[in-house]
Design a protein around this motif. Structure first.
Motif, PDB file in Angstrom:
ATOM      1  N   MET A   1      41.780  49.709  54.550  1.00  0.00           N
ATOM      2  CA  MET A   1      40.698  48.819  54.960  1.00  0.00           C
ATOM      3  C   MET A   1      39.650  49.613  55.738  1.00  0.00           C
ATOM      4  O   MET A   1      39.943  50.642  56.323  1.00  0.00           O
ATOM      5  N   GLN A   2      38.482  49.051  55.780  1.00  0.00           N
ATOM      6  CA  GLN A   2      37.330  49.704  56.407  1.00  0.00           C
ATOM      7  C   GLN A   2      37.462  49.751  57.928  1.00  0.00           C
ATOM      8  O   GLN A   2      37.945  48.811  58.558  1.00  0.00           O
ATOM      9  N   THR A   3      37.004  50.861  58.530  1.00  0.00           N
ATOM     10  CA  THR A   3      36.931  50.972  59.977  1.00  0.00           C
ATOM     11  C   THR A   3      35.835  50.028  60.480  1.00  0.00           C
ATOM     12  O   THR A   3      34.751  49.978  59.908  1.00  0.00           O
ATOM     13  N   LEU A   4      36.142  49.295  61.545  1.00  0.00           N
ATOM     14  CA  LEU A   4      35.219  48.287  62.061  1.00  0.00           C
ATOM     15  C   LEU A   4      34.599  48.732  63.380  1.00  0.00           C
ATOM     16  O   LEU A   4      35.078  49.666  64.019  1.00  0.00           O
ATOM     17  N   ASN A   5      33.583  48.029  63.788  1.00  0.00           N
ATOM     18  CA  ASN A   5      32.929  48.259  65.073  1.00  0.00           C
ATOM     19  C   ASN A   5      33.632  47.411  66.140  1.00  0.00           C
ATOM     20  O   ASN A   5      33.019  46.603  66.827  1.00  0.00           O
ATOM     21  N   LEU A   6      34.941  47.576  66.207  1.00  0.00           N
ATOM     22  CA  LEU A   6      35.815  46.860  67.138  1.00  0.00           C
ATOM     23  C   LEU A   6      36.929  47.809  67.547  1.00  0.00           C
ATOM     24  O   LEU A   6      37.287  48.704  66.777  1.00  0.00           O
ATOM     25  N   PRO A   7      37.492  47.617  68.746  1.00  0.00           N
ATOM     26  CA  PRO A   7      38.578  48.505  69.166  1.00  0.00           C
ATOM     27  C   PRO A   7      39.790  48.374  68.243  1.00  0.00           C
ATOM     28  O   PRO A   7      40.088  47.276  67.764  1.00  0.00           O
ATOM     29  N   THR A  34      42.934  40.109  53.506  1.00  0.00           N
ATOM     30  CA  THR A  34      41.651  40.173  52.818  1.00  0.00           C
ATOM     31  C   THR A  34      40.687  40.906  53.744  1.00  0.00           C
ATOM     32  O   THR A  34      40.967  41.048  54.942  1.00  0.00           O
ATOM     33  N   PRO A  35      39.544  41.352  53.244  1.00  0.00           N
ATOM     34  CA  PRO A  35      38.571  41.981  54.150  1.00  0.00           C
ATOM     35  C   PRO A  35      38.145  41.061  55.295  1.00  0.00           C
ATOM     36  O   PRO A  35      38.002  41.504  56.431  1.00  0.00           O
ATOM     37  N   GLU A  36      37.984  39.777  55.034  1.00  0.00           N
ATOM     38  CA  GLU A  36      37.626  38.834  56.093  1.00  0.00           C
ATOM     39  C   GLU A  36      38.756  38.692  57.112  1.00  0.00           C
ATOM     40  O   GLU A  36      38.523  38.629  58.320  1.00  0.00           O
ATOM     41  N   GLU A  37      39.992  38.662  56.633  1.00  0.00           N
ATOM     42  CA  GLU A  37      41.140  38.556  57.549  1.00  0.00           C
ATOM     43  C   GLU A  37      41.267  39.811  58.408  1.00  0.00           C
ATOM     44  O   GLU A  37      41.637  39.739  59.573  1.00  0.00           O
ATOM     45  N   TRP A  38      40.950  40.959  57.843  1.00  0.00           N
ATOM     46  CA  TRP A  38      40.938  42.218  58.592  1.00  0.00           C
ATOM     47  C   TRP A  38      39.976  42.100  59.782  1.00  0.00           C
ATOM     48  O   TRP A  38      40.306  42.472  60.899  1.00  0.00           O
ATOM     49  N   VAL A  39      38.807  41.531  59.542  1.00  0.00           N
ATOM     50  CA  VAL A  39      37.822  41.317  60.611  1.00  0.00           C
ATOM     51  C   VAL A  39      38.358  40.297  61.618  1.00  0.00           C
ATOM     52  O   VAL A  39      38.299  40.515  62.829  1.00  0.00           O
ATOM     53  N   ARG A  40      38.895  39.177  61.142  1.00  0.00           N
ATOM     54  CA  ARG A  40      39.405  38.126  62.032  1.00  0.00           C
ATOM     55  C   ARG A  40      40.465  38.686  62.990  1.00  0.00           C
ATOM     56  O   ARG A  40      40.427  38.442  64.190  1.00  0.00           O
ATOM     57  N   GLN A  41      41.409  39.427  62.445  1.00  0.00           N
ATOM     58  CA  GLN A  41      42.489  39.943  63.295  1.00  0.00           C
ATOM     59  C   GLN A  41      41.975  40.932  64.328  1.00  0.00           C
ATOM     60  O   GLN A  41      42.372  40.893  65.490  1.00  0.00           O
ATOM     61  N   HIS A  42      41.083  41.810  63.936  1.00  0.00           N
ATOM     62  CA  HIS A  42      40.508  42.754  64.899  1.00  0.00           C
ATOM     63  C   HIS A  42      39.683  42.019  65.965  1.00  0.00           C
ATOM     64  O   HIS A  42      39.746  42.348  67.143  1.00  0.00           O
ATOM     65  N   LEU A 117      28.442  30.141  69.882  1.00  0.00           N
ATOM     66  CA  LEU A 117      28.674  30.442  68.475  1.00  0.00           C
ATOM     67  C   LEU A 117      28.695  31.958  68.316  1.00  0.00           C
ATOM     68  O   LEU A 117      27.831  32.650  68.863  1.00  0.00           O
ATOM     69  N   ILE A 118      29.674  32.463  67.571  1.00  0.00           N
ATOM     70  CA  ILE A 118      29.751  33.900  67.277  1.00  0.00           C
ATOM     71  C   ILE A 118      29.894  34.070  65.783  1.00  0.00           C
ATOM     72  O   ILE A 118      30.646  33.341  65.126  1.00  0.00           O
ATOM     73  N   VAL A 119      29.174  35.063  65.249  1.00  0.00           N
ATOM     74  CA  VAL A 119      29.293  35.453  63.853  1.00  0.00           C
ATOM     75  C   VAL A 119      29.544  36.962  63.827  1.00  0.00           C
ATOM     76  O   VAL A 119      28.875  37.711  64.541  1.00  0.00           O
ATOM     77  N   SER A 120      30.518  37.395  63.023  1.00  0.00           N
ATOM     78  CA  SER A 120      30.821  38.823  62.930  1.00  0.00           C
ATOM     79  C   SER A 120      31.282  39.183  61.525  1.00  0.00           C
ATOM     80  O   SER A 120      32.013  38.428  60.893  1.00  0.00           O
ATOM     81  N   ASN A 121      30.854  40.359  61.065  1.00  0.00           N
ATOM     82  CA  ASN A 121      31.408  40.937  59.844  1.00  0.00           C
ATOM     83  C   ASN A 121      32.205  42.196  60.194  1.00  0.00           C
ATOM     84  O   ASN A 121      32.501  43.006  59.322  1.00  0.00           O
ATOM     85  N   GLY A 122      32.535  42.343  61.454  1.00  0.00           N
ATOM     86  CA  GLY A 122      33.304  43.491  61.912  1.00  0.00           C
ATOM     87  C   GLY A 122      32.446  44.691  62.250  1.00  0.00           C
ATOM     88  O   GLY A 122      32.883  45.585  62.969  1.00  0.00           O
ATOM     89  N   LEU A 123      31.234  44.711  61.733  1.00  0.00           N
ATOM     90  CA  LEU A 123      30.301  45.801  62.001  1.00  0.00           C
ATOM     91  C   LEU A 123      29.180  45.331  62.913  1.00  0.00           C
ATOM     92  O   LEU A 123      28.741  46.049  63.799  1.00  0.00           O
TER      93      LEU A 123
END
Length: 150
Positions: A1-7, A34-42, A117-123
């Motif tokens: 999975m892609q490296t995100l802008n999150l710890p 899924t890619p979205e779940e990867w973002v959610r968990q991070h 409200l927060i919106v994130s794509n991990g980046l």
């Protein structure tokens, strides 16, 4: 999975190459990776571990109903009396954060009437505070610490 802008955090994976799963610590079970779940968990780990959000006051994949229509919020933060305070919408890292994404989270907010409200794509991450008295919102420079939520 892609490296995100999150710890980073200690990711728990299982399953097969064709059907990988990731552990969701809020739902206390493995879910499809899924890619979205990867973002959610991070992002949820970031909120709990770095911003002080109480794990017990957060929920993933929360269902909303408008008449016969069912909607699903990606994550919701509740206050201590279990009233919704924040809606968080995630997209895969390859999905741009557009007006359409803000329209989606705004639809959820018509029902929940939250403060943030927060919106994130991990980046990229966007957070806004609602001001219902003035009928406007303010984009914040950063995701607020839990202790600073008004």
């Amino acid at each position: 999975m892609q490296t995100l802008n999150l710890p980073p955090y200690d990711v728990k994976l299982r399953g097969t190459r064709e059907k990988p799963e990731i552990f969701d610590f809020l739902r206390r079970r493995f879910v499809a990776l899924t890619p979205e779940e990867w973002v959610r968990q991070h992002f949820t780990h970031f909120l709990v571990e770095h911003k002080g959000y109480p794990q017990a006051l957060m929920g993933n994949e929360m269902e909303l109903r408008i008449g016969e229509k069912r909607l699903r919020c990606d994550s919701i933060l509740y206050d201590k009396v279990l009233e919704p305070r924040m809606i968080i919408e995630y997209k895969a890292p390859t999905v741009a954060i557009t007006q359409k994404v803000f329209n989606q989270i705004s639809t959820y907010n018509l029902l929940l009437h939250v403060d943030y409200l927060i919106v994130s794509n991990g980046l990229q991450h966007y957070c806004c505070r609602m001001d219902y008295e003035r009928g406007q919102y303010e984009f914040l420079q950063d995701i607020p610490e839990y202790a600073s939520l008004k």
